[in-house]
Scaffold this motif. Sequence first.
Motif: not given
Length: 119
Positions: A91-97
């Motif tokens: 995984r390269i990025i976690d975004v908000t809902r």
Amino acid sequence: MQHTAKLFAAAMLAVVSATLVQPGSAGAQTGHASWYALTSRTASGERCNPNAMTAAHRSLPFGTKVRVTNLHNGRAAVVRINDRGPFVRGRIIDVTRAAAQKLGFRGRGTARVKVEVLK
């Protein structure tokens, strides 16, 4: 032994350089994104807001704006980096809902994306 250490260091530098996304660069980072909806403090000290267009990235400076494009459906969102992560391999990025909703992968949990730094 010293020669091997130098080769290893050079190889590691090449890997790190290839994975960083630089402003104005022609390249982009591709990989998987996930989303999170915490309300705790982020690594930047802000409170995480699941309704904001923000994200976590391992190395981009806080405040950097990036365009995240879902490679499955073409939907894109601009998010501001305010946290560190993700800490899951691949995984390269976690975004908000909210960002995941705009990108069209909230129900699936993850998506293959392209991340481009904006000037």
